[in-house]
Design an enzyme around this catalytic site. Structure first.
Site, PDB file in Angstrom:
ATOM      1  N   GLU A  42       9.550  72.345  86.615  1.00 22.88           N
ATOM      2  CA  GLU A  42       8.108  72.542  86.743  1.00 22.88           C
ATOM      3  C   GLU A  42       7.769  73.549  87.844  1.00 22.88           C
ATOM      4  OE1 GLU A  42       4.121  69.758  87.518  1.00 22.88           O
ATOM      5  OE2 GLU A  42       6.083  69.105  88.249  1.00 22.88           O
TER       6      GLU A  42
ATOM      7  N   LYS B 285      -0.879  70.002  81.168  1.00 20.67           N
ATOM      8  CA  LYS B 285      -0.580  68.682  81.721  1.00 20.67           C
ATOM      9  C   LYS B 285      -1.793  67.763  81.652  1.00 20.67           C
ATOM     10  CE  LYS B 285       1.580  66.766  85.940  1.00 20.67           C
ATOM     11  NZ  LYS B 285       2.218  67.195  87.216  1.00 20.67           N
TER      12      LYS B 285
ATOM     13  N   CYS C 250       5.993  66.356  84.258  1.00 17.32           N
ATOM     14  CA  CYS C 250       6.104  65.559  85.474  1.00 17.32           C
ATOM     15  C   CYS C 250       5.341  64.231  85.381  1.00 17.32           C
ATOM     16  CB  CYS C 250       5.683  66.380  86.678  1.00 17.32           C
ATOM     17  SG  CYS C 250       6.364  65.749  88.252  1.00 17.32           S
TER      18      CYS C 250
END
Length: 298
Positions: A45, A118, A155
C-alpha cells in the site's frame, strides 16, 4: 485433467520518502517475481513514499495525483505489458476536491482495468487516514484479469469479513490486500501481526479462496504537530491457501518476494462442494445492513 494454474506473489520492502527510488525498487522486485514465474504481483500500500498518515499535515496533500495520467501507473502499465503480468498499483488519488486511497489494476497486456477506492478509512494514533481520504465510492469490485478474477481491497478493509464475502460473491477467485501496518505509537506493547494474519486467514478459509497480503518493512519517522511519530512496519507478507493455511510468508525485517501456485479449477470444485455458498441465507442477514443490530431501523 490439469486445471487453470496461476502463480501469485506479494512483494515486501522498506520505503524511503523518494518516489523515484521506491518505484525503482517496486519495478526491480516485480521483475524478480516474474523471473520466479509469478503471473499476478502485489505491491504494498502507498509504496511511493513513507506512510504519511502518521501526521495530519496540509502539505502532505501535495503527494496526491490524478488517476488518469498518473506517472507510476503509466510506468507499471508498460512493465506489465513487457512482462505479461498483472500488477495492482496502490496510489494516493486526487479527484477534484476529493482524495482517495486507491488501487488501479493493470492487466497482463498493460490495460488499465479500473479503479478500487478504499472503503474503510481508519483513524487512530499513527494511522490518521480520515484526515486525507474520503471513504471510497466504488464499492467492492472484481477484476477479470488474464489469469484470474481477482478482488482487491486495501489495508483496513482486510479486517472486515463483509468485504471479502462481497468480492467472492461477485466471482473473485483470489483476494489481494496491499497493506501498511506495524507498531502502534501510543502503545509499544501492542503487536497486531498475528491477529492481522489470522483475520485474513479466516477470509480465505470462509470463502475457500487463496489470499495474498503485501506489507512494508522498516522504521519510518514522520514530523507531526506534536513532535515526531514513529512506526516500525512488521512485514510478514504472506499467501494463504483456500482453507486459510499459510502457504508462504516473509519475516518482519527483510525485503522479500513470496510466491505460490494454485490450481483455480481444483479450488473451484472444492469451494462448490463444501457447501458454504449453497447454504447461505441472505434473507437472514438483513441486520448486517444496520450499525446497531436493531432490525427496527430497517
Amino acid at each position: 485433467m490439469e486445471g487453470r494454474k496461476v502463480v501469485v506473489s506479494a512483494l515486501q520492502f522498506a520505503c524511503s520518502d523518494e518516489v523515484s527510488a521506491n518505484v525503482d525498487t517496486a519495478e526491480r522486485l516485480v521483475r524478480a517475481a516474474h523471473k520466479k514465474g509469478a503471473n499476478i504481483i502485489l505491491i504494498q500500500e502507498l509504496f511511493e513514499g513513507y506512510y504519511f498518515c502518521q501526521a495530519q499535515r496540509e502539505d502532505f496533500f501535495q503527494r496526491a495525483k490524478s488517476y488518469k495520467g498518473h506517472p507510476t501507473i503509466l510506468r507499471m502499465q508498460k512493465l506489465a505489458k513487457e512482462l505479461g503480468v498483472v500488477i495492482p498499483v496502490s496510489f494516493f488519488e486526487e479527484a477534484n476536491n476529493a482524495h482517495y486511497n486507491s488501487v488501479a489494476v493493470i492487466d497482463a497486456d498493460g490495460t488499465d482495468l479500473g479503479l478500487y477506492r478504499k472503503s474503510h478509512i481508519p483513524d487512530g494514533p499513527g494511522y490518521q487516514e480520515k484526515f486525507y481520504f474520503n471513504p471510497g465510492d466504488t464499492g467492492f469490485k472484481v477484476f477479470g484479469t488474464k489469469f484470474a478474477k481477482i478482488g482487491i481491497a486495501i489495508c483496513w478493509d482486510q479486517w472486515f469479513p463483509e468485504a471479502a464475502r462481497a468480492m467472492v460473491l461477485q466471482g473473485a477467485e483470489i483476494l489481494f490486500y496491499p497493506t501498511a501496518i506495524g507498531s502502534e505509537p501510543q502503545d509499544e506493547g501492542l503487536d497486531s501481526r498475528d491477529h492481522w494474519k489470522r483475520v485474513m486467514q479466516g477470509h480465505a478459509g470462509a470463502n475457500l479462496v487463496p489470499l495474498v497480503a503485501s506489507n512494508r518493512i522498516g522504521k519510518e519517522i514522520i514530523e507531526t504537530e506534536h513532535g515526531n511519530s514513529e512506526i516500525t512496519f512488521y512485514g510478514n507478507s504472506f499467501i494463504a491457501g483456500p482453507t486459510g493455511e499459510i502457504v508462504t510468508a516473509a519475516n518482519d525485517k527483510d525485503e522479500a518476494i513470496v510466491i505460490a501456485e494454485f490450481d483455480l479449477d481444483k479450488i473451484k470444485s472444492k469451494r462448490h462442494s463444501w457447501g458454504v455458498f449453497r447454504d447461505r441465507r441472505p434473507d437472514l442477514y438483513k441486520l448486517l445492513l444496520t450499525l446497531d443490530g436493531n432490525s427496527s431501523s430497517l
